[in-house]
Structures are given as C-alpha cells and as structure tokens.
Design a protein around this motif. Structure first.
Motif, PDB file in Angstrom:
ATOM      1  N   THR A   1       0.847  -1.187   0.000  1.00  0.00           N
ATOM      2  CA  THR A   1       0.000   0.000   0.000  1.00  0.00           C
ATOM      3  C   THR A   1       0.886   1.241   0.000  1.00  0.00           C
ATOM      4  OG1 THR A   1      -0.112  -0.068   2.413  1.00  0.00           O
ATOM      5  CG2 THR A   1      -1.877  -1.158   1.188  1.00  0.00           C
ATOM      6  N   GLU A   2       0.244   2.399  -0.129  1.00  0.00           N
ATOM      7  CA  GLU A   2       0.990   3.661  -0.112  1.00  0.00           C
ATOM      8  C   GLU A   2       1.634   3.874   1.252  1.00  0.00           C
ATOM      9  OE1 GLU A   2      -0.749   7.877   0.178  1.00  0.00           O
ATOM     10  OE2 GLU A   2      -0.408   7.623  -1.967  1.00  0.00           O
ATOM     11  N   PHE A   3       2.870   4.370   1.224  1.00  0.00           N
ATOM     12  CA  PHE A   3       3.612   4.617   2.467  1.00  0.00           C
ATOM     13  C   PHE A   3       3.673   6.119   2.691  1.00  0.00           C
ATOM     14  CE2 PHE A   3       8.054   5.400   4.145  1.00  0.00           C
ATOM     15  CZ  PHE A   3       7.654   5.317   5.457  1.00  0.00           C
ATOM     16  N   THR A   4       3.135   6.568   3.828  1.00  0.00           N
ATOM     17  CA  THR A   4       3.156   7.990   4.195  1.00  0.00           C
ATOM     18  C   THR A   4       3.674   8.103   5.617  1.00  0.00           C
ATOM     19  OG1 THR A   4       1.256   8.427   2.778  1.00  0.00           O
ATOM     20  CG2 THR A   4       1.789  10.081   4.434  1.00  0.00           C
ATOM     21  N   GLY A   5       4.558   9.045   5.838  1.00  0.00           N
ATOM     22  CA  GLY A   5       5.087   9.215   7.186  1.00  0.00           C
ATOM     23  C   GLY A   5       5.635  10.616   7.391  1.00  0.00           C
ATOM     24  N   ILE A   6       5.700  11.034   8.637  1.00  0.00           N
ATOM     25  CA  ILE A   6       6.252  12.341   8.987  1.00  0.00           C
ATOM     26  C   ILE A   6       7.118  12.159  10.214  1.00  0.00           C
ATOM     27  CG2 ILE A   6       4.205  12.959  10.345  1.00  0.00           C
ATOM     28  CD1 ILE A   6       4.696  15.875   9.381  1.00  0.00           C
ATOM     29  N   TRP A   7       8.301  12.767  10.205  1.00  0.00           N
ATOM     30  CA  TRP A   7       9.245  12.584  11.307  1.00  0.00           C
ATOM     31  C   TRP A   7      10.079  13.863  11.476  1.00  0.00           C
ATOM     32  CZ3 TRP A   7       9.879  10.936   6.392  1.00  0.00           C
ATOM     33  CH2 TRP A   7      11.067  11.222   5.753  1.00  0.00           C
ATOM     34  N   ARG A   8      10.905  13.853  12.524  1.00  0.00           N
ATOM     35  CA  ARG A   8      11.731  15.014  12.848  1.00  0.00           C
ATOM     36  C   ARG A   8      13.209  14.685  12.739  1.00  0.00           C
ATOM     37  NH1 ARG A   8       9.222  15.695  18.652  1.00  0.00           N
ATOM     38  NH2 ARG A   8       9.159  13.442  18.307  1.00  0.00           N
ATOM     39  N   VAL A   9      13.989  15.669  12.279  1.00  0.00           N
ATOM     40  CA  VAL A   9      15.440  15.559  12.285  1.00  0.00           C
ATOM     41  C   VAL A   9      15.987  16.766  13.035  1.00  0.00           C
ATOM     42  CG1 VAL A   9      15.547  14.235  10.139  1.00  0.00           C
ATOM     43  CG2 VAL A   9      15.636  16.725  10.048  1.00  0.00           C
ATOM     44  N   ARG A  10      17.162  16.585  13.603  1.00  0.00           N
ATOM     45  CA  ARG A  10      17.761  17.660  14.403  1.00  0.00           C
ATOM     46  C   ARG A  10      18.900  18.289  13.604  1.00  0.00           C
ATOM     47  NH1 ARG A  10      16.816  18.215  19.570  1.00  0.00           N
ATOM     48  NH2 ARG A  10      16.273  16.000  19.795  1.00  0.00           N
ATOM     49  N   ASN A  11      18.847  19.622  13.472  1.00  0.00           N
ATOM     50  CA  ASN A  11      19.901  20.340  12.757  1.00  0.00           C
ATOM     51  C   ASN A  11      21.146  20.464  13.630  1.00  0.00           C
ATOM     52  OD1 ASN A  11      18.200  20.769  10.528  1.00  0.00           O
ATOM     53  ND2 ASN A  11      17.281  22.572  11.508  1.00  0.00           N
ATOM     54  N   ALA A  12      22.206  20.953  13.008  1.00  0.00           N
ATOM     55  CA  ALA A  12      23.461  21.121  13.741  1.00  0.00           C
ATOM     56  C   ALA A  12      23.310  22.119  14.891  1.00  0.00           C
ATOM     57  CB  ALA A  12      24.563  21.588  12.784  1.00  0.00           C
ATOM     58  N   ASP A  13      22.402  23.089  14.738  1.00  0.00           N
ATOM     59  CA  ASP A  13      22.175  24.070  15.803  1.00  0.00           C
ATOM     60  C   ASP A  13      21.123  23.614  16.810  1.00  0.00           C
ATOM     61  OD1 ASP A  13      19.948  24.189  14.262  1.00  0.00           O
ATOM     62  OD2 ASP A  13      20.021  26.354  13.870  1.00  0.00           O
ATOM     63  N   GLU A  14      20.792  22.303  16.794  1.00  0.00           N
ATOM     64  CA  GLU A  14      19.836  21.688  17.725  1.00  0.00           C
ATOM     65  C   GLU A  14      18.389  22.065  17.439  1.00  0.00           C
ATOM     66  OE1 GLU A  14      20.580  19.316  19.952  1.00  0.00           O
ATOM     67  OE2 GLU A  14      22.594  19.442  19.127  1.00  0.00           O
ATOM     68  N   SER A  15      18.149  22.837  16.379  1.00  0.00           N
ATOM     69  CA  SER A  15      16.759  23.116  16.018  1.00  0.00           C
ATOM     70  C   SER A  15      16.152  21.890  15.336  1.00  0.00           C
ATOM     71  CB  SER A  15      16.686  24.333  15.091  1.00  0.00           C
ATOM     72  OG  SER A  15      17.401  24.085  13.893  1.00  0.00           O
ATOM     73  N   ILE A  16      14.823  21.862  15.297  1.00  0.00           N
ATOM     74  CA  ILE A  16      14.100  20.701  14.781  1.00  0.00           C
ATOM     75  C   ILE A  16      13.482  21.042  13.434  1.00  0.00           C
ATOM     76  CG2 ILE A  16      12.128  19.151  15.143  1.00  0.00           C
ATOM     77  CD1 ILE A  16      14.453  18.512  16.905  1.00  0.00           C
ATOM     78  N   ARG A  17      13.643  20.139  12.476  1.00  0.00           N
ATOM     79  CA  ARG A  17      12.949  20.252  11.194  1.00  0.00           C
ATOM     80  C   ARG A  17      12.027  19.053  11.021  1.00  0.00           C
ATOM     81  NH1 ARG A  17      15.558  19.453   6.926  1.00  0.00           N
ATOM     82  NH2 ARG A  17      17.556  18.850   7.827  1.00  0.00           N
ATOM     83  N   TRP A  18      10.893  19.283  10.349  1.00  0.00           N
ATOM     84  CA  TRP A  18       9.913  18.231  10.080  1.00  0.00           C
ATOM     85  C   TRP A  18      10.034  17.804   8.623  1.00  0.00           C
ATOM     86  CZ3 TRP A  18       6.520  15.954  13.530  1.00  0.00           C
ATOM     87  CH2 TRP A  18       6.428  16.554  14.798  1.00  0.00           C
ATOM     88  N   LEU A  19      10.140  16.480   8.392  1.00  0.00           N
ATOM     89  CA  LEU A  19      10.181  15.934   7.040  1.00  0.00           C
ATOM     90  C   LEU A  19       8.999  14.989   6.846  1.00  0.00           C
ATOM     91  CD1 LEU A  19      13.971  15.067   6.623  1.00  0.00           C
ATOM     92  CD2 LEU A  19      12.789  17.168   5.995  1.00  0.00           C
ATOM     93  N   MET A  20       8.540  14.921   5.618  1.00  0.00           N
ATOM     94  CA  MET A  20       7.404  14.055   5.285  1.00  0.00           C
ATOM     95  C   MET A  20       7.728  13.281   4.023  1.00  0.00           C
ATOM     96  SD  MET A  20       3.488  15.183   4.389  1.00  0.00           S
ATOM     97  CE  MET A  20       2.244  13.986   3.937  1.00  0.00           C
ATOM     98  N   THR A  21       7.312  12.028   3.947  1.00  0.00           N
ATOM     99  CA  THR A  21       7.527  11.212   2.750  1.00  0.00           C
ATOM    100  C   THR A  21       6.217  10.593   2.297  1.00  0.00           C
ATOM    101  OG1 THR A  21       8.843   9.445   1.756  1.00  0.00           O
ATOM    102  CG2 THR A  21       8.061   9.077   3.990  1.00  0.00           C
ATOM    103  N   LYS A  22       6.098  10.446   0.985  1.00  0.00           N
ATOM    104  CA  LYS A  22       4.976   9.721   0.382  1.00  0.00           C
ATOM    105  C   LYS A  22       5.570   8.799  -0.667  1.00  0.00           C
ATOM    106  CE  LYS A  22       0.981  11.628  -0.467  1.00  0.00           C
ATOM    107  NZ  LYS A  22       0.138  11.072   0.598  1.00  0.00           N
ATOM    108  N   GLY A  23       5.335   7.503  -0.521  1.00  0.00           N
ATOM    109  CA  GLY A  23       5.866   6.514  -1.459  1.00  0.00           C
ATOM    110  C   GLY A  23       4.782   5.558  -1.905  1.00  0.00           C
ATOM    111  N   SER A  24       4.935   5.035  -3.119  1.00  0.00           N
ATOM    112  CA  SER A  24       3.949   4.105  -3.672  1.00  0.00           C
ATOM    113  C   SER A  24       4.663   2.919  -4.305  1.00  0.00           C
ATOM    114  CB  SER A  24       3.077   4.800  -4.726  1.00  0.00           C
ATOM    115  OG  SER A  24       2.382   5.884  -4.164  1.00  0.00           O
ATOM    116  N   PRO A  25       4.018   1.741  -4.293  1.00  0.00           N
ATOM    117  CA  PRO A  25       4.596   0.591  -4.999  1.00  0.00           C
ATOM    118  C   PRO A  25       4.582   0.846  -6.499  1.00  0.00           C
ATOM    119  CG  PRO A  25       2.406   0.059  -4.165  1.00  0.00           C
ATOM    120  CD  PRO A  25       2.766   1.397  -3.596  1.00  0.00           C
TER     121      PRO A  25
END
Length: 947
Positions: A510-534
């Motif tokens: 099925t379609e893969f959707t997700g959202i997660w956080r990564v930490r920048n070098a300055d300790e700030s937080i960025r949000w990333l999102m992915t959408k993938g399909s077979p």
C-alpha cells in the motif's frame, strides 16, 4: 539276493552308498558316504529332516521329485546331480545313481538305494568353462553391436538384450548418473525378467543409504561391485524383497567411464548365487569398458555432427541475418577502410545502393578525420574496444548520430570488421531532453526542499537523490543509502513509528506515508514528510517503491499555529460561554434578591427601631447586599464589559477576590494574608484587577499540587527611590502599590521562566492548563502601566510581584439618601417574575405612587394602548419570555414617543450606553435595587421630563 547286495554295498568302505527305508523313514549311510557328507561315524543312520537340510535349497525339489518318481516306477534307475551344504558352509556338487527295491508283487518301492560321487571339481571346471564361453559369446555379440551402432538408445537396448539372451543372465540394465539434488540414476535400457523392478526401486549414487547398492557403489567409486548373495547381503536390504520376487540371486554392477569420469553403470542380475567369479567379472568389465567407449564415441560423433550442423546453420543464419536484418550492417576492411559488403538496411539508411557503398570507404561516411577512423578500426580489430559513437554522413548530406558495434570476423581467410550501425539521433535528442528535464527537476526539488528515493523489495538496493542527503542532515554519499541509515537520521522518538509504518506498507503493498523530525546542527528541529507508492512494472509485478521527501517544517509550524489559534478560539468561546452563563445566573439570582431586599426595606420602614424585629430586617438587608456583591463578582467573568479604569482600592478588590477564592483552595494549604489597608488607590479596571488576582493565586496553589504548603499574599506601598539598588524592576521614582503572591510549590528553572508569559505556554497537563493565565496577567499589568517580576527555584517555590502606580484620587461613590421622598405619579411596572412586581408595587404604593403591575409584556402593551396618557412612567425588566424590555420600550414609544422608561436588569454588562439611547431608555438600574435608589431615579426622570 537283493538283501545280500544291499548289505554288500553298504558295507563297502571304498564306495559311498546309502539306503532309504521308505517304510521306516530311516536312511542308512556307509562310512565313505558319511565322510563325504560331513557326518561323524557315531551317526550311521539319519532321518528325512537331516536329508532335507543337507541338500541345497535350490536343488531340493528336483532331488525329491526324482526319488518320488523312482518309488513309483519299477526297474528304473535315476541319476541326479545336486548340491549339498556341509556344516562348514562349503557347497559340494554330488552325482547320485539310485535304484528302487520292490516287493514280490512289484508295487511301490519299499527302499531306495543309491551310490553318490563327489563331482565338485569336475563340475566347477565345466561350469566355469561354460560361463566363460557364455560371457565370451555375449562379449563378441556386444562388440558386433558396438561396431555397427549409430544410435545410443539402440546400442544400449541391443547390449542388454545380448547379455540376457546370450549370457543367460536373469536381467541386465544400463543407467546414467544424474547430477540432480538426489543424485539419481536414470534407466536408459534394460532386458530380461524385469516385471517393473526398475520403477519400484529408488536407486541413487550419493553417499546415503539409497546409494549403497551395487549400482550406486560402482558409479561413486568407479570400481565394479558385486553382491554374491542378494538374500544375505546387508547392502542389498532396501531392494531384497523386490529382487527375490523376480528370481534375482546375485548381481554385478560395472562403471561406465569416459576417461576418468564415471557417467553410468551396467548392472547384470543372475538367478544363482555366487554367479560372478574373478574371470567372469574380468570379461564382463571389459564388456562394460567397450560399452562406455562406444557410448563416448557415439556422443562425440553426435557432438561433432551437431557442431557441424550448427556451423552450417550459423552460416545460413549469418547470410540471412546480414541480408534480411533491418539493422544497418557493414563489412569493412580495417586496413584500407573499404566497404566490402552492405546489407539492404544500409542502402536504405545511407541512401546509396549496395554497389555504390561497396565502391566507397568508411572515411567517406564517418566525419571524423581519417587518422582517427583508422585508429578506431584497429582498436576493434584487436578487440581493445567494440563500441563507438560516431557521426555519419548520408547521401543527402544529412549528419546522423550513430552507435557502432564492431568486431573482427574472418571471411575466406581475410580478417574483416563486422559492424552494426544504430541510428541514435532521436534517442540522443531525447536523452538531451531527459538530461535537461532531470536538471530542471533537480532545480525544482532543490527549490522546494524535495528529494526523490527508490528502494527495491527483492534486494538491498536503495537510491537517494542529491536533495535527500541535505534534507536528512547528511553529507552526500557519507553512508550507504539504506533503510537503517535513514532511520538513524531521525530523532529517536520517531524511529519505531516510521519503521512500523514502512514495514506495514511493504507487507500490504500500500501507499507509504510518514512524517518525522530531524535535528539540525544548531539543535533546532525540522519536520520531514515522505509519500511513497509501490511501482507496478509492465508485467504487473511490484518489486520496488518510489517516493518523495518534503521539508514540511513551515507547514507544520503553520499547522501548530493554527491549532494554537483554534485552541485560543475555543478558549475564548468557553470564556464567552462562561460570561453568558454568569449573565444568566446574575439575572435569575437578582430576581430572587429583589423581593428579599425590597421586603426587608419595607420592614425597616414599618417597624420602629426599638423593636427587635427592626434589627432582623437590617440583617436581612445586609445579607441581601452581600449577595448582590457576590453576583457582581460573578459577572467579572463576563468579557462583554469594556475596560474602564477608575481610581479603586486594591485592598478592597483583593478582599472581594479572596472571598471567591478561599473555598477553592485545598485545606492543606495555609493562607498567610499580609495586607496594608492604608494603601492608596490605583487606576485600574476593577474586573480586570479582580481577574489578575484570581489568576495569580490559582496558579500558585496549583503549583503546590494539593500538598501541604503556604500561600502568602502581601500588599503594601513602596517608594522606588528609597529601595536598594536592583530590588525594583526599573520603576520610575514615585510611590507604587506592591502586590506579591508566593507559594512553596515545585518552582521553575530559568529556561521555563523565560517562556511563562508567552501565550499558550504551560507546564501543566493537556487537561489542566490552557497557557493563558499568566499571559493575561502580563497584559493586564502592562495595560495598568505597571511591572511584574518573578523569582523561582526548582523545588523551592515561586513569587510573583506586581507593581502598580499609586494615584491620589478617591474612589467614586454614590451617596445614598437615607430619606425616602414621597410621590403621587402613575407608574406601569412590567416583570415576568411575579414576586418582583408585587414588591415594587407595594414599596412604591406605600410612599404615594399609583402603581399598576403586569407580568407579561404583551399584556402590558395592550393595557398601555388602551390609555397611554394615564401613565407618567414605565418600569420594565430587560429579560422576559415574550420580548425584551428594550423591544417593549420601542413599541410603547411608537404609541407615546416621550414616555419616561426605566429599565431593570440583572446584568448591566449586556447593555451599553448606545443601546439605551437608541431605545429611548431614560435610566438603567441594576437588580436588586434599593427603594431609595428606585424612588430617587423615578423622581429624577420625572423632573427631567417636566423641564
């Protein structure tokens, strides 16, 4: 005479005689006979059982059948050859001549006598000679078959048939070794008594139990293997029953070799045990070698014929391919560059005929310099390179991009180059377009913070576009682009959620959707999102996922801001609801207080002061006043009232707030109340000041979380200029009212104190804190031109201090006239509460007014229409079932425009000054109203009308 003969024969010790008394069953042997069969002299007679065990099992039937026939036929002699088994296990061949002894009437024989001779040595020699002759004859016949063989299957069938027919063997078969998992043996041919044996048995040549038989052993070891007695040989246990059913007694298996490699086995079964001696095995092994050689020759001949046929077909295919193929093909001399041959596709592509092309050199077509063309042809001739990208000129002068695959080929002993030319002009144009599109796509993805990924479901191959590395905070190609390394880029709290989401999507395709956080070098937080399909391949299979990664930090922040605004809106709606509720409560409560206060005032007017009841009425009036004040405090929750700063006593508002707050504070908390009641006034809105006090005190006792503690409240005046340096937060010189609230709760660290006045910031749980309390306090203090400070330590409690400037103006107050004036005007009173109209009518009538009261607005309106000039003034409640007081005033003014109209309400915050003027309302009185206030208002309104 017969008796004498018998006695003579039995007694002769140099010849072996025996006698069998058929009546008694006793068998008598002479000494020589006993020695021959291995019996001791102590046993001169034997019985039938001993004789049966003595004779070889294979010969018993023939022996006893001959004895039976002899006993029935007088004057006949029987000669029998059979084998006996001695106790030592040795087998001897015996020749026996037997006679029957009959009675006088020539009936059945009563005795059988016989003479035996050991012929083992002669028999073995004759038998060996017979077997060797038989083997030689079979070999000779097989060799003839080998000489004339043209087909492997025919040869194998002929060999097996010859072995069984000419060699008198029970069965023969040939098997080839397979290289499958079970190392099985494929039966190629057989002859003789087989009866399905080869289908029922499962023979292998591996080192398992199934490979321990003669066939498997001969293939595995490359040596002949014989089983002399199938009945007793343990190696033949798996196949014994099937072999004995078909009369197999012994077996010989011989390997078939090609060089040192064993490719099969020749297996021969005999109907007798010990059928294969050394000489016979040697002869049969030579037969197997000849058979293997013949098979190898046939295979080589077949391979040679196949290769020759393949060569002929290859040449035919080449001719067909060259001349019929739609791909452009050229034959070129690499030394001179001359075109030797060209196919029709080349004529069509270049625009020259075959004759014209064969008169040209490749340099006339290839636009490269002649030296470079010659260099490329040498590379192809020496197999240094076989793929080239050129530009070729056509007959019409057009230049085309081509890819040439070229290699050496020998034709009639001359080395030429065979070249295949593919026109890639359009393909190259599309590649350039694709490259440009790819460049634009990367530009778009870089501009939009988007990355592309692809992962295989059948291998570990995963690819990331250049943009994904920077989105994940990685240096390009700093690690393998794997699923696990992708998870490592996330903050730990999000990894398991994303792992489960990805695994579930792959498991269900099925379609893969997700959202997660990564930490920048300055300790700030960025949000990333992915959408993938077979990715569905043209054949319908799914073996990979493709998808995009987006930077959704701004979107997430906007979403969070929206959620905060929605929360704020809901909070505002809740506060508005509370205000509406407070207004409703005030209206109903004031309706109750109105008769209480009115009747207590009537009591005070009626009863002399010296009477004890007069004091009771005073207490009732005081209680009603306190209830009125309480209702006013409840109305401070309503936000409908605009801020109206007035000079006000801080300590007075604080006393009122504490009356509301004290029941809410747990009994485990002690209140330390240090108030200086001489503090001067401050300029503030009473309701906002009230709210500020409630918020600070509520925040403090909640910080103690129901535990034992102390809530300290201080109020006093301070002079900014007299305070030690640094103790006051930058206050201007002057006098300030200082209000502080301290608790012994959990306290705060410095990072928390930096955010406590921010809207929606809270350290409480999602159901216990809104994050609005302290931000509202900060806004109120700033609006009053004051200052606020906070000191706190974790575990040591917190102290909030408010500084408000002192104002030298007195609090406005209404002077209450204790003398109640008289009146004689006519008044129409309207209120849906009958108790309210009754008390107002009674109070006003008592001091001279003429009052007519009505409980329904429509009824009052109808009464007014009948005689509008008979009323000097109308008094009406605002909130009534059929219509509001303001609506009633509009309708009455339509009948009599300048009718004085006094409006009563339980919530004055809901009606503004503009509303009163627009409806012609003369005065607004707040319920419950005292008699003196009501009468003075009536007289004031009537006096204004007269003027």
């Amino acid at each position: 005479m017969d008796k004498c003969m018998t006695e003579h024969k039995i007694g002769n010790h140099h010849e072996a005689f025996w006698e069998w008394d058929l009546n008694t069953g006793i068998i008598t042997l002479n000494t020589e006979c006993q020695h021959m069969i291995g019996c001791s002299e102590e046993l001169p007679t034997i019985n039938f059982r001993f004789l049966k065990e003595l004779i070889h099992p294979d010969d018993r039937h023939a022996f006893f059948e001959a004895i039976r026939n002899l006993s029935k036929k007088p004057h006949e002699r029987s000669t029998i050859v059979f084998r006996i088994k001695l106790e030592t296990g040795a087998v001897r061949w015996i020749k026996c001549r037997s006679d029957g002894i009959y009675g006088a009437h020539h009936g059945d024989a009563s005795k059988i006598t016989g003479q035996i001779i050991d012929i083992t040595d002669n028999w073995q020699s004759e038998n060996q000679l017979f077997k060797l002759n038989r083997a030689l004859l079979a070999i000779s016949k097989c060799n003839q078959a080998l000489l004339h063989a043209t087909n492997q299957t025919t040869l194998l069938n002929d060999i097996c048939h010859t072995i069984t027919e000419m060699g008198y063997y029970r069965m023969a078969w040939v098997g080839f070794a397979e290289n499958d998992t079970g190392k099985s043996i494929m039966v190629m041919a057989w002859s003789g008594v087989e009866h399905g044996y080869l289908k029922e048995v499962n023979i292998s040549w591996d080192d398992s139990e199934r490979g321990q038989g003669p066939a498997g052993q001969s293939i595995r070891t490359g040596q002949p293997y014989t089983c002399r007695n199938i009945r007793t040989d343990p190696a033949f246990r798996l196949w014994r029953d099937d072999a004995l059913k078909r009369g197999y007694a012994s077996v010989l298996a011989m390997p078939l070799k090609s060089g040192t490699s064993v490719f099969g086995t020749l297996v021969i079964f005999s109907g007798t045990t010990d059928a294969f001696d050394i000489e016979e095995m040697t002869l049969l092994s030579s037969l197997a070698d000849n058979l293997a050689y013949g098979i190898t020759m046939l295979r080589n001949r077949k391979a040679r014929e196949t290769a020759e046929e393949a060569l002929r077909q290859s040449e035919a295919r080449y001719r067909s391919l060259f001349h019929n193929q739609h791909t452009v093909m050229l034959m070129i001399d690499p030394e001179s560059g001359s075109i030797i041959d060209a196919n029709p596709a080349a004529e069509s592509f270049y625009g020259w005929s075959r004759a014209e092309l064969c008169s040209m050199t490749i340099n006339e077509i290839n636009i490269l310099p002649e030296r470079m063309v010659h260099e490329k042809m040498q590379q192809a001739s020496n197999r240094l390179s076989n793929f080239f990208a050129f530009r070729h000129r056509l007959a019409d002068g057009t230049i085309r991009d081509v890819e040439v695959t070229s290699g050496p080929i020998a034709v009639d002993g001359k080395s030429l180059l065979y070249s295949i030319v593919n026109d890639v002009t359009e393909s190259k144009r599309f590649q350039n377009m694709a490259a440009e599109n790819n460049r634009q796509m990367h530009y778009i993805m870089a501009s939009t913070n988007t990355g592309l990924w692809e992962t295989s479901l059948t291998s570990d191959n995963t690819s990331w576009s250049d943009e994904i590395w920077s989105l994940c905070g990685l240096e390009p190609n700093s690690c393998e682009p794997t699923f696990e390394n992708w998870l490592k880029t996330m903050i730990p709290e999000d990894r398991e959620t994303m792992r489960v989401a990805a695994e579930n999507a792959v498991a269900n395709l099925t379609e893969f959707t997700g959202i997660w956080r990564v930490r920048n070098a300055d300790e700030s937080i960025r949000w990333l999102m992915t959408k993938g399909s077979p990715f569905i391949e043209p054949d319908g299979t799914i073996d990979r996922y493709v998808g995009l990664v987006f930077d959704v930090t701004e979107r997430k922040q906007a979403s969070e801001a929206k959620e905060q605004l929605e929360t704020q809106l809901r909070q505002a709606q809740r506060l508005e609801t509370i205000g509406t509720l407070a207004g409703g409560i005030a209206h109903d409560f004031n309706n109750i207080l109105t008769p209480i206060l009115g009747y207590s005032e009537l009591g005070l007017l009626t009863v002399p002061e010296e009477e004890p009841v007069h004091e009771y009425f005073e207490e009732i009036a005081h209680a009603a006043d306190r209830a009125k004040t309480l209702v006013a405090q409840i109305l401070t929750f309503s936000k409908a009232k605009e801020s109206n700063p007035v000079p006000i006593s801080f300590q007075k508002v604080l006393d009122e707030a504490m009356k509301l707050l004290r029941p809410l504070i747990p009994s485990t908390i002690t209140i330390d109340y240090q108030i200086d009641h001489t503090c001067r006034n401050v300029l503030a809105d009473p309701s906002q000041l009230h709210q500020m006090i409630l918020n600070l005190c509520t925040n403090s006792f909640q910080a103690m979380d129901g535990k034992i503690g102390t809530l300290r409240i201080d109020l006093n005046e301070v002079a900014a200029g007299d305070a030690p340096q640094g103790t006051l937060p930058g206050l201007d010189n002057g006098i300030w009212v200082r209000f502080s609230v301290s608790d012994t709760g959990c306290g705060m660290d410095e990072s928390t104190m930096e955010h406590i006045f921010e809207p929606f910031f809270t350290t409480k749980g999602p159901k216990t804190g809104t994050g609005l309390g302290l931000s509202v306090v900060h806004g109120i203090v700033a609006g009053f031109k004051g200052k606020i400070t906070v000191t706190s330590r974790p575990g040591k409690g917190s102290t909030f201090t408010i500084y408000l400037p002192v104002i030298d103006r007195k609090e406005p107050c209404e002077k209450e006239n204790c003398t109640i004036p008289k009146g004689n005007n006519s008044i129409l009173c309207i209120d849906d509460e009958e108790g309210n109209t009754r008390i107002i009518q009674e109070m006003l009538t008592k001091i001279g007014f003429r009052v007519e009261s009505v409980n329904l607005p429509k009824q009052a309106l109808e009464l007014f229409r009948q005689n509008p000039d008979s009323y000097d003034l109308a008094i009406s409640d605002q909130t009534m079932p059929e219509m509001t007081g303001t609506d009633l005033a509009d309708l009455m003014h339509e009948i009599r425009p300048h009718l004085p109209f006094v409006l009563l309400t339980g919530n004055e915050n809901s009606i503004g000054k503009t509303t009163l003027e627009s409806h012609g309302i003369s005065k607004l009185l707040k319920k419950p109203v005292k008699l003196t206030k009501l009468v003075s208002t009536i007289n004031e309104v009537l006096a204004t009308v007269k003027k």
